[in-house]
Motif scaffolding. Sequence first.
Motif, short mmCIF file in Angstrom:
data_model
loop_
_atom_site.label_atom_id
_atom_site.label_comp_id
_atom_site.label_asym_id
_atom_site.label_seq_id
_atom_site.Cartn_x
_atom_site.Cartn_y
_atom_site.Cartn_z
N TYR A 33 0.36 -7.19 -72.07
CA TYR A 33 0.54 -5.90 -72.74
C TYR A 33 1.89 -5.33 -72.35
CZ TYR A 33 -0.91 -4.00 -68.20
OH TYR A 33 -1.01 -3.70 -66.87
N CYS A 34 2.36 -4.44 -73.14
CA CYS A 34 3.62 -3.76 -72.82
C CYS A 34 3.35 -2.28 -72.62
CB CYS A 34 4.65 -3.98 -73.93
SG CYS A 34 4.18 -3.28 -75.50
N VAL A 35 4.27 -1.63 -71.97
CA VAL A 35 4.12 -0.20 -71.66
C VAL A 35 5.36 0.54 -72.13
CG1 VAL A 35 3.91 1.52 -69.84
CG2 VAL A 35 2.58 -0.59 -69.74
N GLY A 36 5.14 1.62 -72.81
CA GLY A 36 6.23 2.46 -73.25
C GLY A 36 6.21 3.80 -72.55
N TRP A 37 7.39 4.34 -72.34
CA TRP A 37 7.55 5.68 -71.79
C TRP A 37 8.12 6.58 -72.88
CZ3 TRP A 37 5.85 6.67 -66.87
CH2 TRP A 37 5.64 5.58 -66.04
N PHE A 38 7.52 7.73 -73.03
CA PHE A 38 7.92 8.67 -74.07
C PHE A 38 8.08 10.06 -73.46
CE2 PHE A 38 6.94 5.94 -77.71
CZ PHE A 38 6.06 5.03 -77.16
N ARG A 39 8.77 10.90 -74.19
CA ARG A 39 8.84 12.29 -73.79
C ARG A 39 8.89 13.17 -75.04
NH1 ARG A 39 14.91 12.31 -71.05
NH2 ARG A 39 16.12 12.10 -72.99
N GLN A 40 8.46 14.39 -74.84
CA GLN A 40 8.44 15.31 -75.98
C GLN A 40 8.65 16.73 -75.50
OE1 GLN A 40 4.95 15.02 -78.52
NE2 GLN A 40 6.14 15.73 -80.26
N ALA A 92 11.03 17.76 -70.31
CA ALA A 92 10.07 17.41 -71.36
C ALA A 92 8.73 17.07 -70.71
CB ALA A 92 10.57 16.20 -72.16
N THR A 93 7.73 16.93 -71.55
CA THR A 93 6.48 16.32 -71.10
C THR A 93 6.60 14.82 -71.32
OG1 THR A 93 5.19 18.28 -71.61
CG2 THR A 93 4.00 16.20 -71.43
N TYR A 94 6.35 14.08 -70.26
CA TYR A 94 6.49 12.63 -70.30
C TYR A 94 5.12 11.97 -70.42
CZ TYR A 94 11.43 12.84 -69.20
OH TYR A 94 12.79 13.06 -69.25
N TYR A 95 5.10 10.84 -71.11
CA TYR A 95 3.88 10.08 -71.32
C TYR A 95 4.15 8.59 -71.08
CZ TYR A 95 2.59 14.23 -74.04
OH TYR A 95 2.32 15.51 -74.45
N CYS A 96 3.13 7.89 -70.65
CA CYS A 96 3.17 6.43 -70.72
C CYS A 96 2.06 5.98 -71.66
CB CYS A 96 3.02 5.80 -69.34
SG CYS A 96 1.47 6.13 -68.48
N ALA A 97 2.29 4.87 -72.29
CA ALA A 97 1.32 4.34 -73.24
C ALA A 97 1.41 2.82 -73.24
CB ALA A 97 1.61 4.88 -74.64
N SER A 98 0.32 2.17 -73.57
CA SER A 98 0.31 0.71 -73.56
C SER A 98 -0.06 0.16 -74.93
CB SER A 98 -0.66 0.17 -72.50
OG SER A 98 -1.99 0.48 -72.84
N SER A 99 0.37 -1.08 -75.17
CA SER A 99 0.08 -1.77 -76.41
C SER A 99 -0.30 -3.20 -76.10
CB SER A 99 1.30 -1.75 -77.32
OG SER A 99 1.13 -2.64 -78.41
#
Length: 128
Positions: A33-40, A92-99
């Motif tokens: 799986y891969c992991v992404g880091w996002f912010r908003q 920002a608010t940061y998130y991690c997410a997986s796919s």
Amino acid sequence: QVQLVLSGGGSVPAGGSLTLSCAISGYTPNRRYCVGWFRQVPGKKREGVAAFNADGSTNYADSVKGRFTTSRDISKNTLYLQMNDLKPDDTATYYCASSGYGYCGTNVLLASGTMDYWAEGTLVTISS
């Protein structure tokens, strides 16, 4: 069930550093799986910051390249986002997410496509 738990947000002055930790559980041992880091930021579109792909390759948005580093500790099933030389624009608010796809760099940086699982966000505030 896959779960992501994100920690490490906080408030630091400009030029400071923070490390976010994304603990992942629920994937079978050999699942790629891969992991992404996002912010908003409120009122703005979500931005993809970095990606850690299943093969260990990484991708970074131009805005953070050279300052942010994502890494993985396989023994702890944890991904990290080391953020250095932080700027007020990084607030920002940061998130991690997986796919479940082994590679998600393009989708993350374009903030397109879908990620399968998300952690609750953590606020990062950089003061000038």
